[in-house]
Design an enzyme around this catalytic site. Structure first.
Site, PDB file in Angstrom:
ATOM      1  N   CYS A 118       0.836  -1.210   0.000  1.00 50.66           N
ATOM      2  CA  CYS A 118       0.000   0.000   0.000  1.00 50.66           C
ATOM      3  C   CYS A 118       0.868   1.256   0.000  1.00 50.66           C
ATOM      4  CB  CYS A 118      -0.922  -0.057   1.220  1.00 50.66           C
ATOM      5  SG  CYS A 118      -1.646   1.509   1.719  1.00 50.66           S
ATOM      6  N   CYS A 163       0.106   3.945   2.615  1.00 54.96           N
ATOM      7  CA  CYS A 163       0.532   3.466   3.945  1.00 54.96           C
ATOM      8  C   CYS A 163       2.002   3.788   4.151  1.00 54.96           C
ATOM      9  CB  CYS A 163       0.366   1.956   4.076  1.00 54.96           C
ATOM     10  SG  CYS A 163      -1.340   1.401   3.988  1.00 54.96           S
TER      11      CYS A 163
END
Ligand code: ZN
Length: 146
Positions: A68, A71
């Site tokens: 991600c 993230c």
């Protein structure tokens, strides 16, 4: 007044009772002797969750995954927040891929997700990354201040 706080050890999940005036003295865990209060995020795993949401300091969990992008760009912000909030809030990172059962228990629908726990209960949740000031303001809105 002798006020003390119950704080779970991020290393061994042991519960420590620490006098409020000793919080700034890098208190050590009674069980594993490691430092109880960290100025950086620790890793939260399936088996730690029940113990780590307990205690008198709030726990902020960053749910993330290796693949991600948002993230990853949020990770340094989360680390800065951990430094700012040391002794006031405990910060942990939950790898959603490595802990699918816990992620599903927490009903994670998107990442990054931030979940704030107080006294063993979820009190706030936020999806998506945010800048440090916004994160601190969000926490302050829920009674968490550095
Ligand atoms: Zn310990």
């Amino acid at each position: 007044m002798t006020d003390s706080l119950v704080i779970p050890c991020p290393h061994c999940n042991g519960l420590n009772r620490i006098p409020a005036e000793r919080l700034g003295d890098q208190p050590k865990c009674g069980r594993c002797k490691a430092e109880v209060l960290l100025s950086k995020p620790f890793e939260l795993k399936q088996g730690d969750h029940a113990s780590q949401i307990k205690g008198d300091l709030p726990l902020l969990v960053d749910v993330w995954a290796e693949w991600c992008g948002p993230c990853k760009s949020f990770a340094p912000v989360f680390e800065q927040a951990a430094t700012r909030l040391a002794g006031h809030c405990r910060l942990a990172k939950l790898d959603s891929d490595a802990n699918p059962q816990l992620s599903s228990q927490l009903a994670i629908r998107s990442i990054p997700s931030l979940i704030l726990f107080k006294n063993g209960r979820e009190v706030a949740r936020q999806s998506g990354a945010m800048p440090l000031q916004q994160l601190l303001a969000w926490l302050e809105g829920h009674g968490v201040q550095g």
